[in-house]
Write a protein that holds these residues in place. Structure first.
Motif, PDB file in Angstrom:
ATOM      1  N   SER A 145       0.876  -0.967  -0.138  1.00 50.06           N
ATOM      2  CA  SER A 145      -0.117  -0.156   0.072  1.00 50.06           C
ATOM      3  C   SER A 145       0.897   1.396  -0.159  1.00 50.06           C
ATOM      4  O   SER A 145       1.963   1.295   0.567  1.00 50.06           O
ATOM      5  CB  SER A 145      -0.900   0.040   1.192  1.00 50.06           C
ATOM      6  N   ASP A 146       0.469   2.306  -0.458  1.00 50.32           N
ATOM      7  CA  ASP A 146       1.284   3.516  -0.775  1.00 50.32           C
ATOM      8  C   ASP A 146       1.227   4.359   0.349  1.00 50.32           C
ATOM      9  O   ASP A 146       1.820   5.508   0.385  1.00 50.32           O
ATOM     10  CB  ASP A 146       1.175   4.173  -1.973  1.00 50.32           C
ATOM     11  N   VAL A 147       0.499   4.073   1.349  1.00 49.15           N
ATOM     12  CA  VAL A 147       0.333   4.991   2.571  1.00 49.15           C
ATOM     13  C   VAL A 147      -0.179   4.445   3.651  1.00 49.15           C
ATOM     14  O   VAL A 147      -0.727   3.245   3.877  1.00 49.15           O
ATOM     15  CB  VAL A 147      -0.870   6.097   2.150  1.00 49.15           C
ATOM     16  N   GLN A 148       0.285   4.723   4.757  1.00 52.30           N
ATOM     17  CA  GLN A 148       0.087   3.960   6.103  1.00 52.30           C
ATOM     18  C   GLN A 148       0.128   4.735   7.230  1.00 52.30           C
ATOM     19  O   GLN A 148       0.176   5.950   7.328  1.00 52.30           O
ATOM     20  CB  GLN A 148       1.127   2.729   6.292  1.00 52.30           C
ATOM     21  N   ASP A 149      -0.420   4.314   8.331  1.00 49.72           N
ATOM     22  CA  ASP A 149      -0.423   5.293   9.418  1.00 49.72           C
ATOM     23  C   ASP A 149       1.034   5.565   9.921  1.00 49.72           C
ATOM     24  O   ASP A 149       1.986   4.741   9.869  1.00 49.72           O
ATOM     25  CB  ASP A 149      -0.991   4.400  10.785  1.00 49.72           C
ATOM     26  N   TRP A 150       0.761   6.696  10.939  1.00 50.56           N
ATOM     27  CA  TRP A 150       2.283   6.922  11.450  1.00 50.56           C
ATOM     28  C   TRP A 150       2.642   6.280  12.691  1.00 50.56           C
ATOM     29  O   TRP A 150       2.023   5.436  13.279  1.00 50.56           O
ATOM     30  CB  TRP A 150       1.787   8.382  12.265  1.00 50.56           C
ATOM     31  N   ARG A 151       4.111   6.025  12.304  1.00 53.58           N
ATOM     32  CA  ARG A 151       4.672   5.151  13.370  1.00 53.58           C
ATOM     33  C   ARG A 151       5.719   5.868  14.085  1.00 53.58           C
ATOM     34  O   ARG A 151       6.316   6.549  13.636  1.00 53.58           O
ATOM     35  CB  ARG A 151       5.369   3.877  12.683  1.00 53.58           C
ATOM     36  N   THR A 152       5.716   5.472  15.464  1.00 54.74           N
ATOM     37  CA  THR A 152       6.871   6.299  16.281  1.00 54.74           C
ATOM     38  C   THR A 152       8.414   5.685  16.067  1.00 54.74           C
ATOM     39  O   THR A 152       9.310   6.624  16.385  1.00 54.74           O
ATOM     40  CB  THR A 152       6.632   5.886  17.895  1.00 54.74           C
ATOM     41  N   ASP A 153       8.558   4.656  15.230  1.00 56.84           N
ATOM     42  CA  ASP A 153       9.799   4.137  15.325  1.00 56.84           C
ATOM     43  C   ASP A 153      10.539   4.788  13.906  1.00 56.84           C
ATOM     44  O   ASP A 153      11.689   4.271  13.517  1.00 56.84           O
ATOM     45  CB  ASP A 153      10.037   2.630  14.901  1.00 56.84           C
ATOM     46  N   GLY A 154      10.075   5.685  13.104  1.00 53.59           N
ATOM     47  CA  GLY A 154      10.645   6.403  12.216  1.00 53.59           C
ATOM     48  C   GLY A 154      10.513   5.949  10.895  1.00 53.59           C
ATOM     49  O   GLY A 154      11.058   6.487   9.745  1.00 53.59           O
ATOM     50  N   ARG A 155       9.717   4.958  10.642  1.00 55.36           N
ATOM     51  CA  ARG A 155       9.403   4.389   9.432  1.00 55.36           C
ATOM     52  C   ARG A 155       8.578   4.866   8.436  1.00 55.36           C
ATOM     53  O   ARG A 155       8.323   4.489   7.304  1.00 55.36           O
ATOM     54  CB  ARG A 155       9.082   2.764   9.642  1.00 55.36           C
ATOM     55  N   THR A 156       7.820   5.908   8.953  1.00 56.42           N
ATOM     56  CA  THR A 156       6.882   6.553   8.218  1.00 56.42           C
ATOM     57  C   THR A 156       7.053   8.282   8.286  1.00 56.42           C
ATOM     58  O   THR A 156       6.431   8.773   9.145  1.00 56.42           O
ATOM     59  CB  THR A 156       5.331   6.314   8.823  1.00 56.42           C
ATOM     60  N   PRO A 157       8.292   8.539   7.709  1.00 58.96           N
ATOM     61  CA  PRO A 157       8.842  10.215   7.926  1.00 58.96           C
ATOM     62  C   PRO A 157       7.277  10.977   7.404  1.00 58.96           C
ATOM     63  O   PRO A 157       7.392  12.213   7.863  1.00 58.96           O
ATOM     64  CB  PRO A 157       9.955  10.146   7.046  1.00 58.96           C
ATOM     65  N   PHE A 158       6.950  10.362   6.537  1.00 58.24           N
ATOM     66  CA  PHE A 158       5.572  11.157   5.942  1.00 58.24           C
ATOM     67  C   PHE A 158       4.179  10.721   6.781  1.00 58.24           C
ATOM     68  O   PHE A 158       3.746  10.012   6.480  1.00 58.24           O
ATOM     69  CB  PHE A 158       5.332  11.112   4.470  1.00 58.24           C
ATOM     70  N   SER A 159       3.964  11.296   8.054  1.00 57.60           N
ATOM     71  CA  SER A 159       3.338  10.972   8.873  1.00 57.60           C
ATOM     72  C   SER A 159       1.631  11.083   8.439  1.00 57.60           C
ATOM     73  O   SER A 159       1.184  11.888   8.514  1.00 57.60           O
ATOM     74  CB  SER A 159       3.572  11.674  10.221  1.00 57.60           C
ATOM     75  N   ALA A 160       1.163   9.946   7.926  1.00 55.20           N
ATOM     76  CA  ALA A 160       0.220   9.995   7.281  1.00 55.20           C
ATOM     77  C   ALA A 160      -1.326  10.132   8.074  1.00 55.20           C
ATOM     78  O   ALA A 160      -1.896  10.956   7.835  1.00 55.20           O
ATOM     79  CB  ALA A 160      -0.195   8.476   6.286  1.00 55.20           C
ATOM     80  N   PHE A 161      -1.156   9.364   9.341  1.00 54.92           N
ATOM     81  CA  PHE A 161      -2.301   9.463  10.005  1.00 54.92           C
ATOM     82  C   PHE A 161      -2.048   9.063  11.474  1.00 54.92           C
ATOM     83  O   PHE A 161      -1.370   7.721  11.581  1.00 54.92           O
ATOM     84  CB  PHE A 161      -3.505   8.940   9.287  1.00 54.92           C
ATOM     85  N   HIS A 162      -2.558   9.444  12.360  1.00 53.67           N
ATOM     86  CA  HIS A 162      -2.434   8.967  13.938  1.00 53.67           C
ATOM     87  C   HIS A 162      -3.679   9.588  14.655  1.00 53.67           C
ATOM     88  O   HIS A 162      -4.038  10.654  14.773  1.00 53.67           O
ATOM     89  CB  HIS A 162      -1.167   9.886  14.277  1.00 53.67           C
ATOM     90  N   ASP A 163      -4.243   8.392  15.228  1.00 54.49           N
ATOM     91  CA  ASP A 163      -5.271   8.708  15.991  1.00 54.49           C
ATOM     92  C   ASP A 163      -4.686   8.236  17.527  1.00 54.49           C
ATOM     93  O   ASP A 163      -4.324   6.984  17.657  1.00 54.49           O
ATOM     94  CB  ASP A 163      -6.397   7.595  15.925  1.00 54.49           C
TER      95      ASP A 163
END
Length: 306
Positions: A145-163
């Protein structure tokens, strides 16, 4: 000379590849297009580009591909062997500086369908990119998938979404991000059609690895589809590259579009001077992608975009 394994793969794909009953719409039925998009996570519309536009885009892709391959004569690729990202192969992470991609900003059926998907004209361009695969790309790209939820480990620098309540994921939301792929050539059973797994845009089930992927998913490809068509995709839906066992390159340049309510960091992809030459509609679409008038936009090919 092809190996026996490649000959067998070609025969199997020629006989079995492709989504059975694939619907390919014509321009003018945005409502139906949106229904299929929301059901399947993608929709294909023929005749979005006329023959002249299709030829212009094909020439532009050919020129960019030549620049990229000059840097990678072994065809190692940057998306797997013999596979390349148009954006990932550009110093700006985009091809928006090219007139052929700028042309795509003013395609009426695309504007109509994307406006209907987002129920607003106020969506914006993230980048003008896409990908291509060469003959000899005989492996499958893992589903992703080309977009995913924000993660605290730095693997999603483009912070897509975080609830912060941890109740919702990006898959529970309306579509945040659309990719529109344009077909400058026919996409066939043999030249690396994109595989799309229908209805997975909202799935929370883990995406299967290549080893675990069932055979039907490997054959769930968007083909045959004619040159001049567009494939409008919800980037959350599972998708991946497939073997190109034809004798020609398969390119699917794209526009990547954010919903009015969704943003991630956007890298400048067009010089201010070129921006001023766009239509008023296109200027509004790329307003977050334009370099400052005082800056010189450095463009060119690379195998590892900064």
């Amino acid at each position: 000379m092809d190996t026996a394994e490649i000959v067998a793969l070609r025969e199997r794909l020629d006989a079995e590849n492709g989504i059975k009953g694939l619907s390919i719409l014509e321009p003018g039925d945005a409502r139906h297009a949106v229904e299929l998009f929301r059901r399947d996570g993608f929709v294909v519309i023929a005749n979005a580009l006329n023959s002249e536009q299709t030829e212009i885009l094909a020439r532009g892709c050919k020129a960019v591909i030549a620049e990229i391959l000059a840097l990678d004569q072994d065809h190692a690729g940057n998306r797997g062997s013999h596979r390349y990202s148009f954006g990932g192969s550009s110093l700006t992470r985009s091809q928006l500086h090219r007139p052929e991609w700028q042309m795509l900003l003013d395609i009426p059926v695309v504007n109509e369908v994307v406006t209907a998907i987002f129920e607003s004209e106020d969506y914006v361009l993230r980048a003008a990119s896409g990908d291509f695969c060469l003959p000899g790309a005989v492996g499958y790209q893992p589903l992703h998938s080309d977009v995913q939820d924000w993660r605290t480990d730095g693997r999603t620098p483009f912070s897509a979404f975080h609830d912060p309540r941890r109740q919702l994921t990006i898959r529970d939301l309306p579509c945040p991000y659309v990719a529109v792929n344009f077909l400058p050539q026919d996409v066939t059973r043999l030249n690396g059609p994109t595989r799309q797994i229908p209805g997975t845009q909202h799935s929370r089930v883990p995406i299967p690895s290549l080893a675990d992927e069932p055979e039907w998913m490997r054959l769930s490809t968007v083909c045959p589809a004619p040159a001049g068509a567009v494939m409008v995709r919800d980037v959350r839906a599972w998708h991946g590259g497939t073997p190109n066992v034809s004798d020609a390159v398969r390119a699917i340049p794209n526009l990547e579009l954010y919903a009015p309510w969704f943003r991630e960091p956007i890298v400048p992809g067009i010089a201010y001077r070129d921006y001023t030459m766009l239509s008023e509609r296109a200027q509004r679409l790329v307003r977050h992608c334009v370099a400052d008038s005082s800056e010189t936009l450095l463009t060119g090919a690379t195998l590892r975009a900064p």
